[in-house]
Scaffold this active site. Structure first.
Site, PDB file in Angstrom:
ATOM      1  CE  LYS A  32       1.428  20.639  18.412  1.00  0.00           C
ATOM      2  NZ  LYS A  32       2.621  20.112  17.821  1.00  0.00           N
TER       3      LYS A  32
HETATM    4  C1  LIG Z   1       3.086  20.167  16.531  1.00  0.00           C
HETATM    5  C2  LIG Z   1       4.523  19.872  16.318  1.00  0.00           C
HETATM    6  C3  LIG Z   1       5.237  20.469  15.277  1.00  0.00           C
HETATM    7  C4  LIG Z   1       4.591  21.395  14.271  1.00  0.00           C
HETATM    8  O1  LIG Z   1       4.179  22.608  14.848  1.00  0.00           O
HETATM    9  P1  LIG Z   1       3.094  23.513  14.109  1.00  0.00           P
HETATM   10  O2  LIG Z   1       2.820  24.620  15.036  1.00  0.00           O
HETATM   11  O3  LIG Z   1       1.920  22.637  13.849  1.00  0.00           O
HETATM   12  O4  LIG Z   1       3.730  23.967  12.832  1.00  0.00           O
HETATM   13  C5  LIG Z   1       6.582  20.188  15.178  1.00  0.00           C
HETATM   14  N1  LIG Z   1       7.189  19.330  16.039  1.00  0.00           N
HETATM   15  C6  LIG Z   1       6.526  18.738  17.042  1.00  0.00           C
HETATM   16  C7  LIG Z   1       7.254  17.795  17.934  1.00  0.00           C
HETATM   17  C8  LIG Z   1       5.173  18.990  17.230  1.00  0.00           C
HETATM   18  O5  LIG Z   1       4.518  18.391  18.229  1.00  0.00           O
END
Ligand SMILES: *Cc1c(COP(=O)(O)O)cnc(C)c1O
Length: 461
Positions: free
Chosen positions: A112
């Site tokens: 993120k």
């Molecule tokens: C948010 C997240 C995901 C999922 O990603 P999306 O974009 O919501 O599909 C997968 N792994 C981790 C560690 C995340 O923080």
């Protein structure tokens, strides 16, 4: 470049306004009115560039005149300076023709950061220019919240309020949200699950009075600017492995469908992607949708990979918009049906979905086994989310190199990792004192009125 709503009833906006508003006024999500094209020559030329310089070329066609070239270069430089690896998103080989792209070298150890650090800098630049102050409210299943807090803490023009499901995030995730000392940061533990947090967030955005009273802005993965930031590493990774002269496949651990949708965007822009594989944990609505053609909610089951414990996959709406020939009316109807439990895709839409994506799901036991086996075979310590994707990728056969996106550092989920492979993953030095810092949070009921009152109080509006 203009942005249009997936539900067809909101005004088209510039990049700047689409970024600041997050959700469209008709409840839809903003998408570019057309997909910018990048030629094979332009893709080839990315190979020589730093991550930031490649990002400049991918992002430029999306932002219109929101930033000058110099501003965009400055924003990118500041956004990625805090990453602990000079490649920003390095590749590691784990098997013949199989690689993982490590997206977790940012400040909060999850992918993120790649988008959130960028949009923090973009918000700051735009708000400074406008002389405005906004309240960013986000819902998190764990990683978005800490990434948002890290990206926005201490900024003058922003309050950050993060709603997280009480008791359903890991201790490291919670402490990342509750230990920052900056006064513009507010962590709220909601008595509910992630889908509740996300639903209350949507309620706030649909409440026009409240929305303008606190100058609400959203940075959840529904924010187009985040998806855009994620498109970049599909290009840089593919180019490292020989694109555009050879096709590359990706497997993406999926929750809210933001990360894998960014891969779809890269493909629409001209990146030769062979297969895009959706990997889900036991909360497998997307995998079931591909198999059955029915998109139906079930209850959320807590798992070892909590950032994917989601049944309402918000960004799927963006894909639906394309699957239904960009007809907002069709999407509006489907989203209405989803509110009442689910919908069946038309034959045409299902055919297109299956042509663009493959899918698989991974049980809790398989997640642990994959962490253990990958560690034993390669020494690579996977977080549970990345393990879900490695397991699903192993089931996919094809000639193209397979890249699995590793979305978090193992140290973010130390208990699950230790139980699986016996190793206790250590936090990097900049986070070592996290367990001794005081926490600051507010508990709140899963109730719109209570949350609105809390936000007004915390932000002093
Ligand atoms: C948010 C997240 C995901 C999922 O990603 P999306 O974009 O919501 O599909 C997968 N792994 C981790 C560690 C995340 O923080």
């Amino acid at each position: 470049m203009k942005y249009i709503s997936t539900r067809g009833q909101a005004p088209a906006l510039s990049f700047e306004d689409a970024m600041l508003s997050g959700l469209a006024s008709d409840g839809g999500l903003y998408v570019p009115e057309s997909w910018p094209q990048i030629s094979a020559e332009e893709i080839t030329a990315l190979a020589r560039l730093s991550y930031e310089d490649a990002a400049f070329r991918i992002i430029k066609p999306f932002i219109g005149d929101t930033f000058t070239d110099d501003e965009l270069r400055g924003i990118l430089a500041r956004a990625y300076a805090g990453f602990r690896h000079p490649a920003r998103v390095p590749l590691v080989q784990i098997a013949p023709n199989a690689f993982i792209a490590e997206l977790h070298h940012g400040p909060t150890l999850a992918f993120k950061d790649v988008a959130m650090q960028l949009i923090g800098q973009m918000f700051e630049a735009v708000l400074k220019r406008r002389g405005e102050r906004v309240t960013i409210v986000g819902a998190t299943s764990g990683d978005t919240g800490s990434a948002a807090i890290e990206a926005f803490k201490g900024l003058d023009a922003v309050d950050v309020v993060i709603l997280y499901p009480d008791g359903r995030v890991s201790e490291v995730q919670r402490r990342q949200m509750t230990t920052p000392v900056e006064h513009n940061v507010h962590a709220v533990a909601v008595d509910g699950d992630f889908d509740d947090c996300q639903a209350r967030l949507k309620d706030m955005f649909n409440d026009t009075g409240f929305r303008s009273e606190v100058k609400l802005a959203g940075v959840n993965s529904i924010n187009w600017a985040r998806v855009m930031a994620q498109v970049v590493y599909f290009f840089t990774t593919a180019v490292s492995l020989g694109a555009p002269h050879r096709k590359i496949s990706f497997t993406v651990p999926t929750g809210n469908f933001g990360d894998i949708f960014a891969g779809y965007v890269a493909k629409r822009m001209g990146l030769p992607i062979e297969r895009l594989v959706i990997a889900t944990n036991q909360n497998d609505i997307l995998h079931r949708t591909l198999q059955s053609g029915e998109h139906r909610k079930q209850g959320v089951m807590p798992s070892l990979s909590p950032s994917m414990d989601i049944q309402v996959s918000s960004n799927f709406e963006r894909l639906l918009f394309d699957l239904y020939d960009r007809e907002g009316e069709a999407v509006r109807q489907l989203m209405g049906e989803l509110g009442a439990g689910g919908f069946a895709l038309s034959q045409g839409a299902l055919g297109r979905l299956r042509a663009e994506f493959d899918s698989g799901s991974c049980s809790e036991a398989e997640t642990s086994t994959t962490i253990r086996e990958t560690y034993a075979r390669t020494g690579e310590v996977l977080c549970p989310h990345s393990a879900v994707a490695v397991k699903v990728a192993q089931e996919q056969k094809g000639a193209a190199p397979m890249v699995v996106l590793a979305t978090a550092h193992a140290a973010k989920f130390p208990d699950a990792v230790q139980a699986a492979c016996g190793l206790h993953p250590e936090l990097p030095p900049h986070m070592a004192d996290m367990f001794t810092r005081p926490e600051r949070l507010t508990n709140c009921a899963n109730d719109l009125a209570a949350l609105k009152a809390l936000i007004l109080e915390k932000t002093g509006r």
